[in-house]
Design a protein around this motif. Sequence first.
Motif, PDB file in Angstrom:
ATOM      1  N   VAL A 144       0.871  -1.176   0.000  1.00  0.00           N
ATOM      2  CA  VAL A 144       0.000   0.000   0.000  1.00  0.00           C
ATOM      3  C   VAL A 144       0.906   1.224   0.000  1.00  0.00           C
ATOM      4  O   VAL A 144       1.877   1.286   0.759  1.00  0.00           O
ATOM      5  CB  VAL A 144      -0.947   0.000   1.219  1.00  0.00           C
ATOM      6  N   THR A 145       0.590   2.182  -0.859  1.00  0.00           N
ATOM      7  CA  THR A 145       1.431   3.369  -1.036  1.00  0.00           C
ATOM      8  C   THR A 145       1.074   4.462  -0.031  1.00  0.00           C
ATOM      9  O   THR A 145      -0.083   4.817   0.116  1.00  0.00           O
ATOM     10  CB  THR A 145       1.297   3.896  -2.475  1.00  0.00           C
ATOM     11  N   HIS A 146       2.074   5.013   0.610  1.00  0.00           N
ATOM     12  CA  HIS A 146       1.997   6.046   1.664  1.00  0.00           C
ATOM     13  C   HIS A 146       0.718   5.943   2.504  1.00  0.00           C
ATOM     14  O   HIS A 146      -0.247   6.650   2.321  1.00  0.00           O
ATOM     15  CB  HIS A 146       2.231   7.457   1.146  1.00  0.00           C
ATOM     16  N   LEU A 147       0.793   5.013   3.447  1.00  0.00           N
ATOM     17  CA  LEU A 147      -0.312   4.711   4.354  1.00  0.00           C
ATOM     18  C   LEU A 147      -0.977   5.971   4.901  1.00  0.00           C
ATOM     19  O   LEU A 147      -0.298   6.907   5.321  1.00  0.00           O
ATOM     20  CB  LEU A 147       0.207   3.852   5.514  1.00  0.00           C
TER      21      LEU A 147
ATOM     22  N   LEU B 167      -3.655  -2.454   7.436  1.00  0.00           N
ATOM     23  CA  LEU B 167      -3.290  -2.814   8.806  1.00  0.00           C
ATOM     24  C   LEU B 167      -3.729  -4.229   9.165  1.00  0.00           C
ATOM     25  O   LEU B 167      -3.053  -4.919   9.930  1.00  0.00           O
ATOM     26  CB  LEU B 167      -3.902  -1.814   9.789  1.00  0.00           C
ATOM     27  N   ASP B 168      -4.830  -4.680   8.602  1.00  0.00           N
ATOM     28  CA  ASP B 168      -5.406  -5.961   8.990  1.00  0.00           C
ATOM     29  C   ASP B 168      -4.874  -7.137   8.183  1.00  0.00           C
ATOM     30  O   ASP B 168      -4.860  -8.272   8.670  1.00  0.00           O
ATOM     31  CB  ASP B 168      -6.931  -5.896   8.846  1.00  0.00           C
ATOM     32  N   ASP B 169      -4.435  -6.880   6.953  1.00  0.00           N
ATOM     33  CA  ASP B 169      -3.973  -7.959   6.075  1.00  0.00           C
ATOM     34  C   ASP B 169      -2.483  -8.184   6.292  1.00  0.00           C
ATOM     35  O   ASP B 169      -1.662  -7.315   5.995  1.00  0.00           O
ATOM     36  CB  ASP B 169      -4.246  -7.598   4.614  1.00  0.00           C
ATOM     37  N   GLY B 170      -2.131  -9.347   6.791  1.00  0.00           N
ATOM     38  CA  GLY B 170      -0.728  -9.646   7.091  1.00  0.00           C
ATOM     39  C   GLY B 170       0.153  -9.793   5.878  1.00  0.00           C
ATOM     40  O   GLY B 170       1.381  -9.881   6.005  1.00  0.00           O
ATOM     41  N   GLY B 171      -0.426  -9.814   4.682  1.00  0.00           N
ATOM     42  CA  GLY B 171       0.368  -9.917   3.466  1.00  0.00           C
ATOM     43  C   GLY B 171       0.659  -8.593   2.798  1.00  0.00           C
ATOM     44  O   GLY B 171       1.398  -8.545   1.812  1.00  0.00           O
ATOM     45  N   LEU B 172       0.070  -7.509   3.294  1.00  0.00           N
ATOM     46  CA  LEU B 172       0.262  -6.197   2.680  1.00  0.00           C
ATOM     47  C   LEU B 172       1.303  -5.381   3.450  1.00  0.00           C
ATOM     48  O   LEU B 172       1.108  -5.058   4.627  1.00  0.00           O
ATOM     49  CB  LEU B 172      -1.056  -5.415   2.648  1.00  0.00           C
TER      50      LEU B 172
ATOM     51  N   ARG C  42       1.435  -0.227  16.134  1.00  0.00           N
ATOM     52  CA  ARG C  42       0.962  -1.221  17.097  1.00  0.00           C
ATOM     53  C   ARG C  42      -0.063  -2.159  16.471  1.00  0.00           C
ATOM     54  O   ARG C  42      -0.159  -3.330  16.844  1.00  0.00           O
ATOM     55  CB  ARG C  42       0.347  -0.530  18.318  1.00  0.00           C
ATOM     56  N   ALA C  43      -0.820  -1.651  15.507  1.00  0.00           N
ATOM     57  CA  ALA C  43      -1.948  -2.412  14.966  1.00  0.00           C
ATOM     58  C   ALA C  43      -1.572  -3.311  13.799  1.00  0.00           C
ATOM     59  O   ALA C  43      -2.309  -4.268  13.517  1.00  0.00           O
ATOM     60  CB  ALA C  43      -3.046  -1.447  14.514  1.00  0.00           C
ATOM     61  N   LYS C  44      -0.460  -3.051  13.132  1.00  0.00           N
ATOM     62  CA  LYS C  44      -0.165  -3.762  11.879  1.00  0.00           C
ATOM     63  C   LYS C  44      -0.038  -5.265  12.073  1.00  0.00           C
ATOM     64  O   LYS C  44       0.764  -5.738  12.871  1.00  0.00           O
ATOM     65  CB  LYS C  44       1.137  -3.218  11.265  1.00  0.00           C
ATOM     66  N   ALA C  45      -0.830  -6.002  11.299  1.00  0.00           N
ATOM     67  CA  ALA C  45      -0.731  -7.456  11.292  1.00  0.00           C
ATOM     68  C   ALA C  45       0.451  -7.876  10.444  1.00  0.00           C
ATOM     69  O   ALA C  45       0.740  -7.275   9.406  1.00  0.00           O
ATOM     70  CB  ALA C  45      -2.019  -8.066  10.748  1.00  0.00           C
ATOM     71  N   GLY C  46       1.178  -8.902  10.896  1.00  0.00           N
ATOM     72  CA  GLY C  46       2.327  -9.402  10.155  1.00  0.00           C
ATOM     73  C   GLY C  46       1.991 -10.661   9.384  1.00  0.00           C
ATOM     74  O   GLY C  46       0.857 -11.140   9.425  1.00  0.00           O
ATOM     75  N   PRO C  47       2.970 -11.171   8.651  1.00  0.00           N
ATOM     76  CA  PRO C  47       4.396 -10.818   8.706  1.00  0.00           C
ATOM     77  C   PRO C  47       4.794  -9.552   7.956  1.00  0.00           C
ATOM     78  O   PRO C  47       5.881  -9.044   8.144  1.00  0.00           O
ATOM     79  CB  PRO C  47       5.071 -12.040   8.082  1.00  0.00           C
ATOM     80  N   ALA C  48       3.931  -9.049   7.053  1.00  0.00           N
ATOM     81  CA  ALA C  48       4.259  -7.817   6.336  1.00  0.00           C
ATOM     82  C   ALA C  48       4.350  -6.650   7.319  1.00  0.00           C
ATOM     83  O   ALA C  48       3.660  -6.622   8.337  1.00  0.00           O
ATOM     84  CB  ALA C  48       3.220  -7.533   5.264  1.00  0.00           C
ATOM     85  N   ARG C  49       5.190  -5.679   6.992  1.00  0.00           N
ATOM     86  CA  ARG C  49       5.483  -4.578   7.913  1.00  0.00           C
ATOM     87  C   ARG C  49       5.201  -3.223   7.287  1.00  0.00           C
ATOM     88  O   ARG C  49       5.018  -3.094   6.068  1.00  0.00           O
ATOM     89  CB  ARG C  49       6.967  -4.616   8.286  1.00  0.00           C
TER      90      ARG C  49
END
Length: 385
Positions: A214-217, A236-241, A262-269
């Motif tokens: 995702v470009t510039h959150l 934030l919810d998709d761990g692949g993005l 704090r909210a970002k789901a992983g493994p993506a960062r």
Amino acid sequence: MTSKAIIAGRLFDGEEWHHDYAVLFSNGVIDALAPAAQLPADAEIVETVDLLAPGFIDLQVNGGGGVLLNDGPSADAIARICAAHARFGTTALLPTLITDTPAITKATLEAGRQAAANRVPGFIGLHLEGPHLSLARKGAHDPNLIRPMRQPDLDLILAYASDFETLLTTVAPENVTRDQVTAMADAGVVVSLGHSDTGYATAVDYARAGARMVTHLFNAMSPLGHREPGVVGAALDDGGLYAGLIADGFHVACASIAIALRAKAGPARIFLVTDAMSPIGTDLEGFTLNGRQIHRHGGRLTLDDGTLAGADIDMLSSVRFLHERIGLPLEEALRMASLYPAEAIGVTHRRGALKSGLVADFVTLTDALDMDSTWIGGHKVFAAS
């Protein structure tokens, strides 16, 4: 070949800290990391520094050193942009074309092909930000140039997909089909969702189709709502993005940055981008973009109506901002500038950390986090002194 060595009081390898350690490198590649007291007898010690870390990787760089890629895409313009950002620790970047005409897009891809052939230090590919975006979330992009992706547009991107280490494109579901995303992803193009007013479900569906970023959150995208999570919620919810973030205090509030981290789901960062424009590294007070005046004042770049138009920040300043203003541990701020962007574009086998076999790209800093030097492929390309 005898290894060269740089000894650091503190060395961050991308994962952990080492004290009184050295990086050894030859032929542009890292040979090993070792305690300073245990260097090979034939190692050539070239410097002793306060702090050494992986070089910064910036996936969204519109310009620098007085050059805007849109104004005249060429291998020379790309080289000047890369050199401008090397002054701030960036060792790998994607010069970024903002929404423009088909002719300028083609010229940019040709310029990138030539820059790759010239082995421009720091150049690892291109980022095409548009023109297939949403008018509702256009930001500073010229609405007259935004359009749907047609077959010739897709064919052009696919024709250059293998010419660069990374070819990244920002698109919006409003103007690009799911099948087009899959075709690009299958060809090795990194697809990022941005400048879009689409909803959460569509954004997640496009991630399943092959989009990975995702470009510039927060900026130029549907916001996180309590009933419609939007693109922000999907990121934030998709761990692949993965998600790029402009950390300058203007594009995103400090509290929002902290909440997102704090909210970002992983493994993506979440990783840092500068979205830098041509004034970086200069005293320019403004410039033009698609014939419109952009004003530089107080750390902001804006159109006449106040719309933010890119950012006036470099990568080292972004790292400092996260560490000093957001309170992020320095090691995590450094990861957001190196390891995480490398993961986002799938190049951790080449860069993003200090490990044996990776490209010898690193930055040396003072203990106060001021610039000391920048090394690309084992060559010093900038020295603050």
